[in-house]
Structures are given as structure tokens and as C-alpha cells.
Design a protein around this motif. Structure first.
Motif, short mmCIF file in Angstrom:
data_model
loop_
_atom_site.label_atom_id
_atom_site.label_comp_id
_atom_site.label_asym_id
_atom_site.label_seq_id
_atom_site.Cartn_x
_atom_site.Cartn_y
_atom_site.Cartn_z
N THR A 51 0.83 -1.21 0.00
CA THR A 51 0.00 0.00 0.00
C THR A 51 0.86 1.26 0.00
N PHE A 52 1.97 1.20 0.76
CA PHE A 52 2.86 2.35 0.86
C PHE A 52 3.56 2.63 -0.47
N PHE A 53 4.09 1.59 -1.09
CA PHE A 53 4.83 1.77 -2.33
C PHE A 53 3.92 1.93 -3.55
N ARG A 54 2.71 1.41 -3.47
CA ARG A 54 1.82 1.45 -4.63
C ARG A 54 0.45 2.00 -4.21
N PRO A 55 0.37 3.30 -3.91
CA PRO A 55 -0.93 3.87 -3.54
C PRO A 55 -1.93 3.71 -4.67
N GLU A 56 -3.19 3.55 -4.33
CA GLU A 56 -4.25 3.44 -5.32
C GLU A 56 -5.38 4.38 -4.97
N LEU A 57 -6.02 4.93 -5.98
CA LEU A 57 -7.15 5.83 -5.74
C LEU A 57 -8.29 5.09 -5.04
N ALA A 58 -8.32 3.78 -5.18
CA ALA A 58 -9.32 2.98 -4.48
C ALA A 58 -9.12 3.02 -2.97
N ILE A 465 24.28 4.58 8.67
CA ILE A 465 24.45 3.45 7.76
C ILE A 465 25.90 3.33 7.32
N ASP A 466 26.25 2.14 6.84
CA ASP A 466 27.53 1.92 6.18
C ASP A 466 27.36 2.25 4.71
N LEU A 467 28.36 2.88 4.13
CA LEU A 467 28.26 3.24 2.71
C LEU A 467 28.28 2.01 1.80
N SER A 468 28.66 0.87 2.34
CA SER A 468 28.61 -0.35 1.55
C SER A 468 27.18 -0.71 1.15
N ALA A 469 26.19 -0.17 1.89
CA ALA A 469 24.78 -0.46 1.59
C ALA A 469 24.24 0.42 0.47
N VAL A 470 25.00 1.46 0.11
CA VAL A 470 24.48 2.45 -0.82
C VAL A 470 24.88 2.09 -2.25
N ASP A 471 23.89 1.70 -3.04
CA ASP A 471 24.11 1.43 -4.46
C ASP A 471 22.87 1.85 -5.23
N MET A 472 22.84 1.59 -6.52
CA MET A 472 21.73 2.04 -7.36
C MET A 472 20.40 1.41 -6.94
N LYS A 473 20.43 0.16 -6.53
CA LYS A 473 19.20 -0.49 -6.09
C LYS A 473 18.67 0.19 -4.82
N PHE A 474 19.59 0.49 -3.91
CA PHE A 474 19.22 1.17 -2.67
C PHE A 474 18.53 2.50 -2.99
N HIS A 475 19.12 3.27 -3.90
CA HIS A 475 18.55 4.56 -4.27
C HIS A 475 17.20 4.40 -4.96
N LYS A 476 17.07 3.40 -5.82
CA LYS A 476 15.82 3.17 -6.54
C LYS A 476 14.67 2.91 -5.57
N ILE A 477 14.94 2.11 -4.54
CA ILE A 477 13.89 1.81 -3.56
C ILE A 477 13.60 3.04 -2.70
N LEU A 478 14.64 3.80 -2.37
CA LEU A 478 14.42 5.05 -1.63
C LEU A 478 13.44 5.95 -2.37
N LYS A 479 13.64 6.10 -3.68
CA LYS A 479 12.80 6.99 -4.46
C LYS A 479 11.35 6.51 -4.51
N GLN A 480 11.14 5.21 -4.37
CA GLN A 480 9.78 4.69 -4.37
C GLN A 480 9.05 5.00 -3.07
N MET A 481 9.76 5.53 -2.08
CA MET A 481 9.12 5.96 -0.84
C MET A 481 8.49 7.35 -1.00
N ALA A 482 8.79 8.00 -2.12
CA ALA A 482 8.18 9.30 -2.40
C ALA A 482 6.69 9.12 -2.69
N PRO A 483 5.88 10.21 -2.63
CA PRO A 483 6.28 11.60 -2.44
C PRO A 483 6.70 11.91 -1.00
N PHE A 484 7.78 12.67 -0.90
CA PHE A 484 8.32 13.05 0.39
C PHE A 484 7.75 14.38 0.86
N GLY A 485 7.61 14.49 2.16
CA GLY A 485 7.10 15.71 2.77
C GLY A 485 6.94 15.46 4.25
#
Length: 591
Positions: A51-58, A465-485
Motif C-alpha cells: 500500500t505504501f509503495f503502490r498507492p491506489e485511488l481505491a 548506515i555503512d556506505l557499503s549499503a548504498v548502491d543504485m538499487k538502494f537509491h531506486k527503492i528510496l525513491k519509491q518511498m516518495a512523495p516526500f514531505g
């Protein structure tokens, strides 16, 4: 530079929270760091994550769960069937003008006998005005729908009733001791309202009334969803939590804003040179101030006309005019801020005070709230900026995290003509001759109430966090937590014991750029620190330091890489530890 406090949000620690982190890590195939971020945001299960990652108008709530919705939609339906003259009445800020554009724009598709009214900020002030009621009576309106205002307009609503005009109130502010007597009062913050989500904007409440009307009249909801670009502008600009129903509305509103915005918003996007995919921050800093500028400099009716524009040519003309208002607003903002800061610097008492109260009878009333915020950026303390209006001193107050400026002003009520607001922002009016005494009294109240740490700017950190955890996949999932506010801010991380790899370099004598390494990762990360050039002489090769930052993508010469946008730097060998744990759950929310 004042050293900032690093305040850490609580990390998952209870048995339930730790199990949720473990389950989400496995079920979603993500790192424990990402799972902890989700738990901090109240996401404990796979279903909640979906529900968090895929909000629906329903997921939107049934509008009839709101108190008085039955009466509101029936009165509106009656007005439509009888071809009554309906007045859509809104406030002059972004929430108010988008509310009017939404409600008037949608209703215009099914009813032609209507108009809208926005009060003059300087002549009528905030909320429902006698002038507005008289105008409605003179022009034969039998129903007024107020948006983003009206919840405290008990006397004004009675004035309308005396003229034979009915009222439907759509508001989201806290009610007073008594509710206005009228057809319907829609406000999820009513104590007797059991609506599941309390943080809608005024535009959001208007949207719920139209949603109910669509259900009653079998109008396809898709026609209403076309107006979600207006709703997300209200959500972003009114700084409400982007949780629950607001998250759904903002998510789809941004989709609409990026794919096919209405001509007025498209013109604003172009004139603000917003070229990348729009997010909440683009709206807050690029679109919202321009809409607000119409009411600050001239009259907010121009903003509604822009938002209702049907052609690009019409919209471009309105957008150009509003952008000129915004340029004027910036000039007022900049010059008044410079004067205000100079007044503080020149006065020893003001420099050493724990509050700021400034008065100048020539300052523009439309920007004093902005100036108060600018002063807080320089002097981190409760601030009130006053100017002359109708032979009185009228002002705007802004506060710092954790300090209730409304309560502090309330302690000085005997010196005031009127005041109102909430914890972090308020407005007030007093006699000009009372300003010196008010400044002294307010300072005494602040000294007694404020804690020393509240006078130090803070950075809220989600996770170390350790920077070893930071990669493109990590960032992609972070962005799916948007919209931020608010209550779902873009995550801020911290990492200790990083070392310079190259740099530091200064940019435009204000900004900082360097590269770092960390023992946990062979990867080299580029760091950008806006307005951090003062650290250039403090960072030394071979000496460890700590950073807190957000993770973004950098696009350059056809290459895409991860980049760390710094919030602050601490040099361990020269810094006294002052890290704190943010009390309470902070980000927890219900979905």
C-alpha cells in the motif's frame, strides 16, 4: 557558524519492530537499512508495504464518513437542481486559491450559474468577510461554499443567513468553541467527526465534497481525478503531512502534474524553468510561491484566473503577470530581510536576546512572514516581524522546532488587539505605542520558556548506515518511498569515520565539493555541500570526520552516479559530541 545538533530518530527496538524489520528484509528482498526506514514510517507488513509503495485511488476513504457530508451534498444537489446561484468562496493563499479553482472548475462542467470570490488580503483580511457576504447578497447568491476558511466565522455565517444565504463550510483548521450554524460544516478536525484521516488540506476537503457529489449523481470519478494536479499543489504548499489519504492524492496529483498539467500550472512550470520530473519540493519552491505572490502583492483573484485558464495563450498571460508579482515579492523579501538583519546586528540587546521582535512602518505586509523565516535561518530563535497596517502594528510570528510561539504570544495578550495561529506560526495586531513593551514582555516569556538546545539548529537523522549499503538499487527503492514531505521526509543518513579522497573544492565561494572513502566500501562518493564553503579549511587528509546526507543521482556528460548531498559535517577530533535521540516515534503513521 553555529554547530548543529544531530538528532537521531528512534530506531526499531521492540520485539514487534525487530521482527518486522526481519520479515520485510526477507519478503521484499531489501537491505535491513531500508526495512528499518519502513518500520520508522509505520510499515510493518508486506501488505502495508504494498500500500505504501503502490498507492491506489481505491484507497481513498468514503467521503460520507465525514460529519455533515450527507447534508452538504444534498444542499449542493438541491442548488444544482433549482439552478441556484452558487458562490465559491476561498482564502487568498495557495490552498485557498487551488480550492476555489478545483471546486469552481469542476462545478462549472455541470452548472453555469456560479461565481467565485477571494477576499482582499489587506482590505478584508483572512477568512469570510462582511464585504464578501454583502457582495453575495447584492448579486443574488443563495448558497456560499467556503473553502479553506469559515470554521471560526460564526458571526459572518449568521450575517449571510440574515440575507437568506445558506452556507456549506469546507475547512481543515481547528474549530473554535462554537461551530457556525449553517447547512453543513465539513472539517475532519471537528471533535465529533470520525473521518479516518484528519490532515486534509482545505482543497482536500473540497475534493471530498465533490467526490460525494459524483457518487450521488453517478458522475465518473475520473472527471474529478483530472483536478488532482490542483490538489497536490495545495498539499505541498500548505505543508501538511504526506501520509494516508494525502499520500494517495499527492502521488496521483504528481503523476497528473508531470504528464498533463492544466494550462495554468503548465505555464507556471515553464516560467519557473522546472525541467526535471516534478516532486513535492519543486511545487513548494517553484510553483507555490508564485501562486502566493498574487495575493501578497496585488489580489489573489489573478491566481484563480490563472488556474482556471483554458488555453495556453490565456495561461501564459496570467503566468507572466503572476511571475512579475513574484519578482516584486522577492525584491521586497530580500531588501526587508537585509534591513531586519542589519537592525539585529546594530543593536546589542537584540544580538544577545533569545527572541527577535522588529517593527518598521514601511515594510510590506505581504512578505513579513517570509522575512521572519529568513531571520530564523540566521538567528535561530522565535521571531516576530511587524509593520504598520491601518494605524496599527500588524505582524507575523515564526518559531523554532519545539517552541510554541502561539502560547508565548498568548502570555502577552493584554498588550494585543488580536492574535491567532498555531505552534510554529501566528499573526498578531497591537497598538504601535505598545511595540517596545511587547518586545520586552515577549523576550521575558521566551527566556522563561525556551530550552537552550532549542536555540541551536538541528538536523534530524533517520539512520546511521555503512556506505557499503548504498548502491543504485538502494537509491531506486528510496525513491519509491516518495512523495516526500512532512512525516515522510526524504531520508537523512549519517556515516562516521569517512576520509577525504580528493578535495575539498569550493564552488562560487559558497559551496563545497569533495570525494570520500569509507572503510566499509571501496566505492568513492562525491559529496556536495551547499553553503558549506566554511568547512574547506577544516577538512584534512587522513583525519576522520562524520557526515549526514541525503542520497541523490547526479547526471553529467551522459553518466549517472550516486552523489551525497550534505546536511552537515562533524570533525570528530574537534567536536564535542552533542548527538541526541529524538523522543517519541516521530514518523509513525497509520495506513
Amino acid at each position: 557558524m553555529t554547530e548543529k545538533r544531530w538528532i537521531h530518530r528512534p530506531q526499531p527496538s521492540t520485539t514487534e519492530e525487530l521482527k518486522a524489520v526481519e520479515d520485510l528484509t526477507r519478503q521484499l528482498n531489501i537491505t535491513p537499512f531500508l526495512a528499518m526506514l519502513l518500520v520508522q514510517r509505520g510499515v510493518y507488513s508486506f501488505e502495508q508495504a504494498r500500500t505504501f509503495f503502490r498507492p491506489e485511488l481505491a484507497h481513498l476513504h468514503d467521503p460520507f464518513l465525514m460529519k455533515d457530508m450527507d447534508q452538504a451534498v444534498l444542499r449542493l444537489q438541491m442548488a444544482l437542481l433549482r439552478n441556484e446561484k452558487i458562490l465559491v468562496y476561498g482564502d487568498y493563499d495557495v490552498d485557498g486559491t487551488t480550492s476555489v479553482a478545483l471546486f469552481y472548475g469542476f462545478l462549472k462542467t455541470i452548472h453555469s450559474n456560479l461565481d467565485f470570490y477571494i477576499p482582499d488580503r489587506y482590505k478584508e483580511g483572512y477568512g469570510v468577510s462582511s464585504a464578501g457576504i454583502e457582495w453575495a447578497a447584492e448579486n443574488g447568491f443563495s448558497l456560499i461554499v467556503s473553502l479553506d476558511c469559515g470554521i471560526k466565522s460564526v458571526d459572518k455565517v449568521q450575517e449571510a443567513a440574515d440575507y437568506g444565504i445558506d452556507f456549506i463550510i469546507c475547512d481543515h483548521h481547528r474549530p473554535g468553541s462554537y461551530l457556525p450554524t449553517c447547512c453543513a460544516v465539513l472539517d475532519p478536525k471537528r471533535e465529533d467527526c470520525s473521518y479516518p484521516y484528519k490532515e486534509l488540506t482545505g482543497c482536500g476537503v473540497g475534493f471530498k465534497l465533490l467526490q460525494a457529489l459524483c457518487l450521488l449523481r453517478d458522475i465518473p470519478l475520473e472527471r474529478l481525478f483530472d483536478f488532482l494536479d490542483l490538489v497536490v499543489v495545495s498539499i505541498a504548499s500548505d505543508i501538511v503531512p504526506i501520509t494516508g489519504e494525502n499520500r494517495v492524492l499527492a502521488y496521483y496529483g504528481l503523476k497528473r502534474l508531470n504528464a498533463s498539467p492544466r494550462p495554468g500550472l503548465k505555464a507556471l512550470i515553464q516560467i519557473a524553468s522546472l525541467r526535471d520530473e516534478l516532486d513535492i519540493m519543486n511545487v513548494v519552491f517553484g510553483i507555490g510561491p508564485r501562486i502566493n505572490a498574487a495575493g501578497r502583492i496585488k489580489h489573489a483573484k489573478a491566481a484563480v484566473q490563472l488556474l482556471l485558464s483554458e488555453t495556453e495563450e490565456e495561461a501564459t498571460g496570467h503566468a507572466f503577470e503572476i511571475n512579475e508579482h513574484n519578482n516584486s515579492r522577492r525584491q521586497y523579501d530580500s531588501s526587508i530581510t537585509e534591513e531586519a538583519l542589519a537592525m539585529i546586528q546594530a543593536d546589542e540587546w537584540l544580538r544577545n536576546a533569545k527572541s527577535t521582535v522588529l517593527f518598521n512602518n514601511g515594510w510590506h505586509k505581504g512578505v513579513i512572514g517570509i522575512v521572519a523565516s529568513r531571520c530564523i535561518e540566521k538567528f535561530h530563535r522565535p521571531t516576530i516581524i511587524l509593520t504598520e497596517s491601518h494605524n496599527k502594528a500588524a505582524g507575523s510570528a515564526r518559531s523554532v522546532p519545539g517552541f510554541d510561539v502561539y502560547e508565548a504570544i498568548e502570555e502577552c495578550a493584554d498588550l494585543l488587539e488580536q492574535f491567532g495561529g498555531h505552534t510554529f506560526a501566528a499573526g498578531l495586531t497591537l497598538k504601535i505605542e505598545n511595540v517596545p513593551l511587547f518586545r520586552q514582555r515577549f523576550e521575558e516569556v521566551v527566556q522563561r520558556r525556551i530550552r537552550e538546545e532549542q536555540l541551536i539548529p538541528q538536523v534530524e537523522i533517520d539512520l546511521p548506515i555503512d556506505l557499503s549499503a548504498v548502491d543504485m538499487k538502494f537509491h531506486k527503492i528510496l525513491k519509491q518511498m516518495a512523495p516526500f514531505g512532512p512525516e515522510n521526509m526524504s531520508p537523512v543518513f549519517c556515516t562516521d569515520e569517512v576520509y577525504l579522497y580528493s578535495g575539498p573544492f569550493t564552488m562560487k565561494e559558497k559551496h563545497l565539493k569533495f570525494q570520500i572513502q569509507h572503510h566499509s566500501s571501496p566505492q568513492i562518493f562525491t559529496c556536495i555541500g551547499f553553503n558549506m564553503a566554511h568547512y574547506a579549511l577544516e577538512l584534512r587528509r587522513g583525519e576522520p570526520f562524520s557526515i549526514c546526507y541525503q542520497i541523490e543521482l547526479n547526471h553529467y556528460n551522459g553518466q549517472t552516479s550516486l552523489q551525497l548531498y550534505l546536511k552537515d559535517i562533524k570533525i570528530a577530533s574537534r567536536t564535542v559530541p552533542n548527538q541526541q535521540i529524538l523522543s517519541g516515534t516521530g514518523l509513525r503513521q497509520d495506513f
